[in-house]
Each structure stands twice: as structure tokens, then as C-alpha cells.
Write an enzyme that holds these catalytic residues in place. Structure first.
Site, PDB file in Angstrom:
ATOM      1  CE  LYS A   1      -1.510  -4.217   3.480  1.00 32.34           C
ATOM      2  NZ  LYS A   1      -1.725  -5.528   2.846  1.00 32.34           N
TER       3      LYS A   1
ATOM      4  CB  SER B   1      -0.889  -0.016   1.252  1.00 35.58           C
ATOM      5  OG  SER B   1      -1.501   1.254   1.461  1.00 35.58           O
TER       6      SER B   1
ATOM      7  CE1 TYR C   1      -3.564  -0.058   5.435  1.00 39.56           C
ATOM      8  CE2 TYR C   1      -4.105  -2.380   5.692  1.00 39.56           C
ATOM      9  CZ  TYR C   1      -3.833  -1.289   4.872  1.00 39.56           C
ATOM     10  OH  TYR C   1      -3.829  -1.445   3.515  1.00 39.56           O
TER      11      TYR C   1
HETATM   12  C1  WQD Z   1      -9.906   8.830   1.194  1.00 42.17           C
HETATM   13  C2  WQD Z   1     -10.171  10.307   1.453  1.00 42.17           C
HETATM   14  C3  WQD Z   1     -10.647  10.836   3.747  1.00 42.17           C
HETATM   15  C4  WQD Z   1     -14.428   8.697   4.037  1.00 42.17           C
HETATM   16  C5  WQD Z   1      -7.071   3.956   3.385  1.00 42.17           C
HETATM   17  C6  WQD Z   1      -5.837   3.166   3.744  1.00 42.17           C
HETATM   18  C7  WQD Z   1      -5.266   2.558   2.488  1.00 42.17           C
HETATM   19  C8  WQD Z   1      -6.314   1.692   1.899  1.00 42.17           C
HETATM   20  C9  WQD Z   1      -7.506   2.572   1.490  1.00 42.17           C
HETATM   21  C10 WQD Z   1      -6.905  -0.528   2.544  1.00 42.17           C
HETATM   22  C11 WQD Z   1      -9.518  10.787   2.742  1.00 42.17           C
HETATM   23  C12 WQD Z   1     -11.852  11.117   2.865  1.00 42.17           C
HETATM   24  C13 WQD Z   1     -13.228   9.214   3.576  1.00 42.17           C
HETATM   25  C14 WQD Z   1     -15.499   9.571   4.342  1.00 42.17           C
HETATM   26  C15 WQD Z   1     -14.140  11.429   3.704  1.00 42.17           C
HETATM   27  N1  WQD Z   1      -6.715   0.735   2.848  1.00 42.17           N
HETATM   28  N2  WQD Z   1     -13.104  10.561   3.407  1.00 42.17           N
HETATM   29  N3  WQD Z   1     -15.312  10.911   4.168  1.00 42.17           N
HETATM   30  O1  WQD Z   1      -7.654   6.824   4.059  1.00 42.17           O
HETATM   31  O2  WQD Z   1      -6.766   7.362   1.729  1.00 42.17           O
HETATM   32  O3  WQD Z   1      -6.681   5.014   2.567  1.00 42.17           O
HETATM   33  O4  WQD Z   1      -8.005   3.167   2.702  1.00 42.17           O
HETATM   34  O5  WQD Z   1      -6.700  -1.097   1.519  1.00 42.17           O
HETATM   35  O6  WQD Z   1      -4.125   1.802   2.809  1.00 42.17           O
HETATM   36  O7  WQD Z   1      -4.876   4.036   4.304  1.00 42.17           O
HETATM   37  O8  WQD Z   1      -8.861   6.015   1.979  1.00 42.17           O
HETATM   38  O9  WQD Z   1     -11.209   6.097   1.274  1.00 42.17           O
HETATM   39  O10 WQD Z   1     -10.680   6.097   3.770  1.00 42.17           O
HETATM   40  O11 WQD Z   1     -10.226   8.124   2.402  1.00 42.17           O
HETATM   41  O12 WQD Z   1     -13.995  12.661   3.559  1.00 42.17           O
HETATM   42  O13 WQD Z   1     -16.613   9.163   4.784  1.00 42.17           O
HETATM   43  O14 WQD Z   1     -11.580  10.484   1.639  1.00 42.17           O
HETATM   44  O15 WQD Z   1     -10.465  11.889   4.694  1.00 42.17           O
HETATM   45  O16 WQD Z   1      -9.062  12.109   2.519  1.00 42.17           O
HETATM   46  P1  WQD Z   1      -7.458   6.422   2.650  1.00 42.17           P
HETATM   47  P2  WQD Z   1     -10.314   6.528   2.388  1.00 42.17           P
END
Ligand code: WQD
Length: 341
Positions: free
Chosen positions: A153, A124, A149
């Protein structure tokens, strides 16, 4: 035969489809802790071929070895099996170290015991933390993880590297995913989070469908053009195809070293509010959202420099953000409709 651990999961199921489309036989080993066995039926429906399936707890060394004994024709492994909820990993780190590290070590030891020499590992971009310089290349220094998490990785990559040094016959490719989103165009498989989605796009599609009242946008006071966080959102089918290319590279001995890693992204940074606006446009719906405070642990912005994967791996993301978000919406609607049939 390719063993895909975690193969009924989101990325795993899409990869099994592409592996079978490429002519590989596939064995799925999954404990079904975060996926459903009916995904095997969906994969058969899509690809016209039924993968082998074994329900296995890979935290159990004996059971893991028994799997390799039962399937002597395993020629390579793609290791997806892992817990992946960032927030949960902070509340329950031991579950993450036991599962993500324990399962990987068991699989590697079984591979060694049964002379399986090739593995593609699901890593990741989280290993980069918040990079100082963007876009991120494979030379970008990894940073201390922001969550258990993310740490699993980092540690997993170190285990793979150490093992590749100690056992020159092992060939390892780690694929550092950016943000996987979307679903297979058939709408038969897609992202199916347990409970309230942590990730943005499933929360968007569930809000659009009416399962959630409001999407919370976690912060619009970041140092970005519209103030919301920027990520590199990659279509899950493009991502699946990267695994097929990587496994072929290993099986055909085209790897340049026995420990390689590639950034798998689109090279485009997209903000949360751009995702919201693009989704509204392609789905012709109005999303109910509110700006709230920042989410702990979020990095501000990250996107990939993809030339190494493009030239060395011979893989490039092809699908547009529009078609990717539409595929997520198509999946949400089809899945919810299937529950009422
Ligand atoms: C993306 C953006 C949130 C939800 C994580 C892990 C990564 C992978 C994918 C597993 C961020 C914003 C999110 C919401 C929002 N994990 N957001 N409202 O955090 O980049 O990555 O998930 O495979 O390893 O680190 O992904 O989709 O959670 O968030 O505003 O209800 O969307 O703040 O900026 P992230 P995400």
C-alpha cells in the site's frame, strides 16, 4: 463508464452498487481469486442494473491492455484489486508484490495508453503504522509498514505520486480506509472471507452462527481502557459512498491537486471487547470468546481525524456501530441460509 478492478470483492461490490445508484455505468474486472462471479447477480438484484463483467488477470499486461481496448468508454478507474491478508503476505511476500504492485502498474500504463486520466485508489490506514499521536490526520507521517501487505500500500501510493508528478494530466485520489465492516442492508452482499477469517467482525458473526466454536481476543494487556486493541470501524456502505464522492470530484475537476489522499474513518476508536459487547447486544446472542495472547504485527490503537474528508471531500460516515454490526449479522445469517436453499 467506471472500471472497478476487484469489483466483485467486499468493498468493490458495495461500491459498484452505490456507483450504479448514482447513475454511473460500471465495468467490473476481477480475477475471482478471492470472490465469486455470482456477486454480479446480487449487485443487479440490489441496484436493478447489471454491471458489465470481465474475468481478467491484471497481472497480465496484455490482458489488461485488451480490456481497455474492448471498453473505449472507460472514463475513470477505481482500483480495488489486491491481495489483502496480512498474515499471508508475511508467508508469501512475492505473491503480494507481484499482484498488488504488478496489477497497479499494468492498470496505470493501460490508462495512459488509452487516455483515461482519473483513478481512485484503495489505500489503507496501515500506512500510518502505530501513530504516536491520535487521532490520525492526513498530515500524520506514514511509517515503515509492519507487513508486506502494508508495504504494497505504501509503495502503491508512492507509484501513484511519482506518476502524478510525471504526468500532470493524471488525477489521483487515494482513500486510506480504516477498518471496513458490515454489509449492505439487503443482506445480499457482504464480507466473504476464504477459509478462517483473519478479520474480527466476520470471525464474530461466524462464531455467533456456530461455524466457529470460540472467538479469540488477541490480547487484553494493551494500554487501552479495557486492555484490548482499538480501531476505527467504518461501515462498508459509508465507505462505498466515499468512492462515489471521490470519483465525481475527479470527473468534475474539483480536485485541488492531481495527487490527493483522505482518511476514510468514523473518527471513533472502538475496542475489540466493545465490538464483542455491542454485537451481543444488537444480535441478542451470547458470544463464546476467550482472551489469548497478542497477535504478531497488531498495532495497539488507531482512529481517524475525519475533518479533511468531511470538509474537503464533502463526505462523512453516517451509520452507527449498532446498525453496522447488525448488518454484518444479517448478512451472515442470510448467506448461510442461502447455502441450504
Ligand atoms: C482488528 C482487531 C485484532 C481477529 C487489517 C489490515 C487492514 C485491513 C483490515 C485489508 C485487532 C483483533 C481480530 C480475531 C481479534 N486489511 N482480532 N480476534 O488487523 O486492524 O487490519 O485488516 O483490507 O489494512 O491491517 O483488522 O479485523 O484483523 O483486527 O482479537 O479473531 O481485532 O487483534 O486488534 P486489522 P482485524
Amino acid at each position: 463508464m467506471i472500471l472497478t478492478t476487484g469489483g466483485t470483492g467486499y468493498i468493490g461490490s458495495h461500491t459498484v452498487v452505490e456507483l450504479q445508484n448514482a447513475g454511473f455505468d460500471v465495468l467490473i474486472a476481477d480475477d475471482l481469486s478471492n470472490s465469486k462471479q455470482e456477486v454480479v447477480d446480487r449487485i443487479e438484484q440490489i441496484s436493478g442494473k447489471r454491471p458489465f463483467f470481465e474475468k481478467v488477470d491484471l497481472k497480465n499486461k496484455e490482458k489488461t491492455f485488451e480490456l481497455f481496448q474492448k471498453y473505449p468508454n472507460i472514463e475513470a478507474v477505481i482500483h480495488f484489486a489486491a491481495s489483502k491478508a496480512v498474515g499471508e503476505s508475511v508467508e508469501n511476500p512475492l505473491k503480494y508484490y507481484e499482484n498488488n504492485i504488478g496489477s497497479l502498474v499494468n492498470v496505470l500504463q493501460a490508462m495512459q495508453e488509452y487516455d483515461v486520466a482519473s483513478i481512485v485508489f484503495s489505500s489503507s490506514c496501515t500506512v500510518y503504522g502505530q501513530p504516536e499521536i491520535l487521532p490520525v490526520t492526513e498530515q500524520t507521517k506514514r511509517k515503515a509498514a509492519e507487513s508486506p501487505y502494508g508495504n504494497t500500500k505504501m509503495i502503491s501510493e508512492d507509484i501513484l505520486k511519482d506518476h502524478s508528478v510525471s504526468d500532470k494530466s493524471f488525477k489521483i485520489i487515494a482513500l486510506r480506509y480504516f477498518n471496513p465492516i458490515g454489509a449492505h442492508p439487503s443482506g445480499l452482499i457482504g464480507e466473504l472471507p476464504n477459509g478462517i477469517p483473519n478479520n474480527l467482525v466476520p470471525f464474530v458473526t461466524q462464531t455467533a452462527y456456530g461455524l466457529r466454536t470460540t472467538l479469540s481476543v488477541f490480547g487484553n494487556d494493551y494500554d487501552t481502557p479495557d486492555g484490548s486493541c482499538i480501531r476505527d470501524y467504518i461501515n462498508v456502505v459509508d465507505l462505498a459512498e466515499a468512492h462515489v464522492v471521490a470519483i465525481k470530484r475527479l470527473l468534475e475537476n474539483k480536485n485541488k491537486s492531481n495527487f490527493e489522499y483522505f482518511n476514510i474513518g468514523t473518527g471513533q476508536g472502538v475496542s475489540v471487547l466493545e465490538i464483542v459487547r455491542t454485537f451481543e447486544k444488537v444480535s441478542n446472542t451470547k458470544l463464546n470468546y476467550q482472551i489469548v495472547g497478542r497477535r504478531a504485527g497488531d498495532i495497539e490503537k488507531i482512529w481517524a481525524e475525519t475533518s479533511f474528508a468531511n470538509t474537503e471531500l464533502g463526505w462523512k460516515a453516517k451509520k452507527t456501530l449498532n446498525e453496522t454490526l447488525l448488518s454484518a449479522w444479517n448478512w451472515e445469517q442470510k448467506y448461510r441460509a442461502s447455502l441450504t436453499e
